[in-house]
Write a protein that holds these residues in place. Structure first.
Motif, short mmCIF file in Angstrom:
data_model
loop_
_atom_site.label_atom_id
_atom_site.label_comp_id
_atom_site.label_asym_id
_atom_site.label_seq_id
_atom_site.Cartn_x
_atom_site.Cartn_y
_atom_site.Cartn_z
N UNK A 81 39.31 16.87 40.31
CA UNK A 81 38.31 16.91 39.11
C UNK A 81 38.54 18.13 38.01
N UNK A 82 39.33 19.33 38.84
CA UNK A 82 39.39 20.51 37.88
C UNK A 82 40.42 20.02 36.97
N UNK A 103 51.46 26.35 45.58
CA UNK A 103 50.58 26.27 46.92
C UNK A 103 50.93 25.11 47.76
N UNK A 104 51.02 23.77 47.15
CA UNK A 104 51.26 22.76 48.02
C UNK A 104 52.58 22.85 48.66
N UNK A 158 47.78 34.00 39.54
CA UNK A 158 46.57 33.55 38.92
C UNK A 158 45.52 34.83 38.88
N UNK A 193 51.95 25.73 51.35
CA UNK A 193 51.05 25.05 52.42
C UNK A 193 51.90 24.02 53.58
N UNK A 194 52.47 22.92 52.72
CA UNK A 194 53.31 21.86 53.19
C UNK A 194 54.21 22.50 54.37
N UNK A 226 50.34 26.59 39.78
CA UNK A 226 49.63 27.26 40.96
C UNK A 226 49.70 26.12 42.12
N UNK A 227 49.23 24.84 41.74
CA UNK A 227 49.10 23.75 42.55
C UNK A 227 50.58 23.45 43.33
N UNK A 262 48.51 26.67 33.97
CA UNK A 262 48.45 27.51 34.92
C UNK A 262 48.18 26.82 36.37
N UNK A 263 47.06 25.88 36.29
CA UNK A 263 46.74 25.12 37.29
C UNK A 263 47.79 24.28 37.99
N UNK A 309 51.50 32.56 44.17
CA UNK A 309 50.43 31.76 43.48
C UNK A 309 49.36 32.75 43.64
N UNK A 352 45.08 26.80 30.63
CA UNK A 352 44.53 26.79 32.15
C UNK A 352 45.19 25.61 32.80
N UNK A 377 37.62 17.38 44.38
CA UNK A 377 37.35 18.51 43.56
C UNK A 377 38.61 18.94 42.90
N UNK A 378 39.86 19.34 43.54
CA UNK A 378 41.16 19.51 42.91
C UNK A 378 41.32 18.58 41.65
#
Lengths: 280, 253
Positions: free
Chosen positions: A14-15, A267-268, A205, A271-272, A263-264, A259-260, A201, A256, A11-12
């Motif tokens: 795909x976006x 975030x990564x 958004x 999260x990592x 943020x990714x 921004x994506x 992040x 978009x 999904x990520x």
């Protein structure tokens, strides 16, 4: 079950891909760097400079983090180190509720309370004139919104520090505050950075609440009492007219995509860091 | 924080709001926001059902089939956490891209799909946390009794993690209810209660948002009241979550 898992996993991708495909027409016409380094924004004339929007986003996010990080860090230290256990029982439901309140409601609260406060009290006191719809208001709201998330994470992180570590430090003669400052904070440094990353992040958004108070002026703000126009607000405000002007849709999709990506990345990284912390 | 709520109560002078759907009401005439409330509920129920269909199998798969492939599980959880952090506006844009690709109108269906995609990672992660707490011995015992993986998943593990599942669903539901940015692109806005999947739909957050941007003071006052209603609904949901988690642990060993 396998199919569902695979669907979610791609999904990520795909976006990102969907946004990229839709923004290709713009990227074919203009160079990437030209798009993000120019300020001129007038879709009617085919000018798509993103810099003012990026600046607005960064301003609001930076400002909110400046307010949210000290507050949540000190609160987390107090709750985990000093306070009695029952306080935890009160704080947890409050944080859950705060995190659950929809952003529109925060926006309404901002329009009701913060905007008049800034325009009537704070801005005149500081020697500026302001309508109140400014990045400061956006920053305050974002800070309030992101504090529950940051605080939650930081409390978790402080709890992972073994008690022995504190005991050793105390037995060496360090005062309680010194222990916190030199041992606890050093031990949890990575985790704190990660929690800030998640907060960033989150506030990068956030759309509706910011859009309602930030003023939506496409400019690079010079001080905190001026309006700005963050990327998410740009996306949300122009969805109605974007089909009518050539390349407009592509430009918004490009916004978009920007921004994506930002943020990714944020975030990564955070999260990592968190994942690695739990393994130790 | 209670200040926001109090301001909402202060503005809440319209008892009529939850009763009559709109007339010419964005100019301060009479009418209510029932259409938005109903629309919101349709949207979030649809989205929740859709995302349960995806997320329950995923979470079960992660915890039963992939139990011994730690790397893959961690990878997927990592991805889910990233997805969780992506703001709703990007899901909205993505939904819009899907709409362009599949030539859909702005409709209830598109909104449901967008919201469903958005809350799926949230539900999976919450349910996943609940499943993680199930002792491994249970899985081994079930294997020893000769059950198939599917039976284990859907008959034993779901029952074990029921409180977690309910919490997860309610969290997702609340998220879907409160989210404005992602439905901004995809559902359109209307004064009527939708009758089919292809009708445009109003939603409560959007109603608040539009009313607040109106220049007429009365309309803005309604927005505060609507915000108050929304807050109440969300608070009710979070209360339900608390009750559910403390109560529905009937099947727990």
């Amino acid at each position: 079950m396998l199919i569902a898992t695979l669907t979610i996993s791609v999904l990520p991708l795909c976006i990102g891909l969907g946004l990229l495909i839709e923004s290709i027409p713009l990227l074919q016409k203009y160079h990437f760097w030209r798009l993000i380094s120019h300020t001129a924004w007038s879709p009617m004339e085919g000018k798509f400079g993103m810099l003012s929007f990026i600046a607005g986003t960064l301003w609001v996010t930076g400002l909110s983090m400046c307010m949210a990080v000290p507050v949540s860090l000190l609160a987390a230290i107090y709750i985990t180190q000093y306070a009695k256990p029952w306080l935890m029982g009160i704080i947890h439901p409050i944080m859950d509720i705060l995190a659950g309140i929809p952003s529109v409601v925060y926006g309404v609260g901002g329009v009701l309370i913060i905007v008049p406060w800034i325009s009537e009290k704070l801005a005149p006191a500081m020697g500026y004139s302001s309508s109140g719809y400014c990045i400061l208001a956006g920053g305050i709201i974002l800070a309030v919104m992101s504090i529950p998330y940051i605080l939650h994470l930081q409390i978790e992180i402080f709890r992972t520090v073994p008690v022995e570590l504190k005991e050793v430090s105390l037995s060496l003669g360090a005062s309680y505050w010194e222990t916190i400052k030199y041992v606890l904070l050093k031990q949890t440094r990575k985790g704190i950075i990660a929690s800030i990353g998640l907060g960033i992040s989150k506030s990068l958004g956030e759309t509706i609440a910011v859009l309602m108070v930030v003023g939506n002026v496409p400019q690079i703000p010079a001080n905190v009492f001026q309006g700005a126009y963050p990327l998410p607000a740009l996306l949300a405000n122009n969805y109605g007219e974007m089909m009518s002007i050539p390349l407009y849709l592509a430009a918004l999709m490009f916004a978009g995509l920007l921004l994506f990506l930002i943020i990714c990345l944020c975030n990564s990284i955070s999260t990592w860091i968190i994942y690695n912390m739990h393994q130790v | 924080m209670i200040i926001i709520l109090q301001k909402g109560i202060h503005a809440m002078s319209w008892e009529m709001i939850s009763e009559t759907p709109g007339g010419g009401f964005y100019f301060g005439k009479e009418g209510g926001i029932l259409n938005a409330i109903i629309g919101s509920i349709y949207l979030s129920i649809g989205a929740t059902v859709l995302s349960i269909l995806i997320s329950v199998p995923v979470a079960l798969y992660l915890n039963i089939h992939l139990l011994h492939h730690k790397r893959i599980v961690t990878g997927i959880r990592f991805l889910l956490d990233i997805l969780w952090g992506i703001p709703s506006i990007l899901f909205g844009v993505f939904g819009f891209v899907l709409m362009i690709i599949f030539h859909l109108q702005a409709s209830l269906l598109a909104g449901i799909i967008t919201l469903g995609i958005m809350i799926t990672p949230i539900i999976i992660r919450a349910f996943d946390e609940a499943l993680k707490g199930i002792p491994e011995g249970l899985l081994e015992v079930s294997y020893a009794l000769g059950l198939s993986r599917r039976q284990i998943a859907f008959e034993i593990f779901i029952r074990q993690a029921m409180p977690g599942l309910i919490t997860a669903i309610l969290v997702g539901f609340g998220r879907a209810l409160g989210d404005a940015a992602s439905v901004l692109f995809t559902t359109g806005f209307t004064d009527h209660i939708p009758t089919s999947l292809y009708d445009p739909t109003a939603s409560l957050p959007l109603a608040i948002f539009f009313q607040l941007s109106s220049p007429i003071a009365e309309v803005r006052e309604r927005a505060y009241a609507a915000a108050f209603i929304l807050t109440i609904i969300i608070l009710l949901i979070s209360l339900t979550i608390r009750i559910c988690t403390s109560r529905s642990s009937r099947y727990k060993i």
